[in-house]
Design an enzyme around this catalytic site. Structure first.
Site, PDB file in Angstrom:
ATOM      1  CG  HIS A 138      -1.848  -1.232   1.238  1.00  0.00           C
ATOM      2  ND1 HIS A 138      -2.574  -1.608   2.347  1.00  0.00           N
ATOM      3  CD2 HIS A 138      -2.152  -2.147   0.269  1.00  0.00           C
ATOM      4  CE1 HIS A 138      -3.292  -2.698   2.060  1.00  0.00           C
ATOM      5  NE2 HIS A 138      -3.041  -3.049   0.818  1.00  0.00           N
ATOM      6  CG  HIS A 207      -6.037  -1.886  -2.567  1.00  0.00           C
ATOM      7  ND1 HIS A 207      -6.956  -2.910  -2.506  1.00  0.00           N
ATOM      8  CD2 HIS A 207      -4.968  -2.335  -1.860  1.00  0.00           C
ATOM      9  CE1 HIS A 207      -6.469  -3.907  -1.784  1.00  0.00           C
ATOM     10  NE2 HIS A 207      -5.255  -3.585  -1.390  1.00  0.00           N
TER      11      HIS A 207
HETATM   12  P1  13P Z   1      -3.951 -10.391   3.190  1.00  0.00           P
HETATM   13  O1  13P Z   1      -3.672 -10.153   4.668  1.00  0.00           O
HETATM   14  O2  13P Z   1      -5.043 -11.410   2.987  1.00  0.00           O
HETATM   15  O3  13P Z   1      -2.700 -10.695   2.438  1.00  0.00           O
HETATM   16  O4  13P Z   1      -4.568  -9.039   2.604  1.00  0.00           O
HETATM   17  C1  13P Z   1      -3.859  -7.842   2.702  1.00  0.00           C
HETATM   18  C2  13P Z   1      -4.115  -6.923   1.577  1.00  0.00           C
HETATM   19  O5  13P Z   1      -3.331  -6.023   1.330  1.00  0.00           O
HETATM   20  C3  13P Z   1      -5.323  -7.110   0.738  1.00  0.00           C
HETATM   21  O6  13P Z   1      -5.224  -6.381  -0.445  1.00  0.00           O
HETATM   22 ZN    ZN Z   2      -3.859  -4.635  -0.282  1.00  0.00          ZN
END
Ligand code: 13P
Ligand code: ZN
Length: 268
Positions: A138, A207
């Site tokens: 992110h 995201h």
């Molecule tokens: P996970 O913990 O399932 O890997 O999900 C984290 C995430 O960044 C979802 O986009």
């Molecule tokens: Zn993510």
């Protein structure tokens, strides 16, 4: 050699710790998968005993028999160094889904983004036999830019290329951008993989970012370079906007000198 002593696992943990410290992977944000080769596997897990099986609801025929080091769903990058046996797992793609061979000790499943990881691995392997890593984070400034900048791939790519001289050399194919889609879905997996046919960087607006590469350094460096450009873009805007920049001709000259082919439609 134990799993935890192996070079590839140490690199995964180190990369996750760096990503956490850069603020790209808050809480359980982000996920990584790394294709393991047979030699690594034989050194780490000579017996290959199955601990449990995990069902999959998408087609992974092209990855049958392959082994992956993956992050666990809901696990924190912050804790990778402290608790690798919980945060990470080693899986084999089998007929009935996944065989868990090591890790994910607390019963977690591999990342909820497995459709995107596996579909992207399939897409990248078609392009590059040395491909190994899919990495999601992110990354702060890229995410911020997805709110303020045109999401047309050519526009976004050109802005990033102009923010750091190195960018066009590091990702001459530019960046792929999806519309907002549901994370964890097969749909976002298929759309990301389509972009991965031509790009190693794919932005999920509001995201995060996906990167693909042949090693941890290369994949991390790819995201790091794009994220740095996005950070500079944020500073430039905060300092009152662009007064002067690299010209389109200078970008073309850079590409020619460094022997890269810039994505069509960005500079012309
Ligand atoms: P996970 O913990 O399932 O890997 O999900 C984290 C995430 O960044 C979802 O986009
Ligand atoms: Zn993510």
């Amino acid at each position: 050699m134990s799993v935890l002593e192996s070079k590839i696992v140490r690199e995964m943990v180190e990369t996750m710790s760096n990503m956490y410290r850069l603020g790209w992977n808050e809480r359980n944000g982000g996920n990584i998968s790394c294709l393991l080769n047979e030699t690594e596997l034989d050194m780490m897990l000579p017996k290959k005993m199955i601990k449990r099986q995990i069902a999959l609801d998408f087609d992974v025929a092209k990855l049958m028999g392959k082994y992956f080091l993956v992050t666990g769903s809901g696990h924190y990058f912050k804790n990778a160094a402290k608790n690798p046996e919980e945060v990470l797992g080693i899986v084999r793609v089998g007929g009935g889904g996944l065989d868990l061979l090591w890790g994910l000790e607390d019963g977690a499943n591999p990342t909820s983004e497995l459709p995107t990881h596996f579909m992207s691995h399939m897409a990248r392997l078609e392009q590059d036999a040395n491909h190994r890593i899919i990495m999601h984070s992110h990354a702060t400034h890229l995410l911020a830019m997805s709110f303020t900048h045109s999401l047309k791939e050519e526009d976004f790519t050109k802005t990033l290329w102009k923010m750091c001289t190195e960018c066009i050399i590091v990702f001459p194919e530019g960046i792929g951008i999806l519309p907002w889609l549901m994370p964890g879905s097969n749909e976002i997996g298929m759309e990301t993989a389509k972009k991965m046919e031509t790009c190693r960087l794919v932005l999920w607006p509001y995201h995060g970012i996906y990167g693909a590469g042949c090693s941890f350094d290369e994949t991390f460096g790819l995201i790091e370079t794009a994220e740095k450009a996005a950070q500079i873009y944020s500073y430039v805007r905060a300092q009152g906007g662009i007064k002067q920049t690299i010209s389109t001709q200078e970008l073309k000259d850079l590409a020619a000198v460094f022997g890269v082919v810039p994505r069509k439609g960005v500079l012309d």
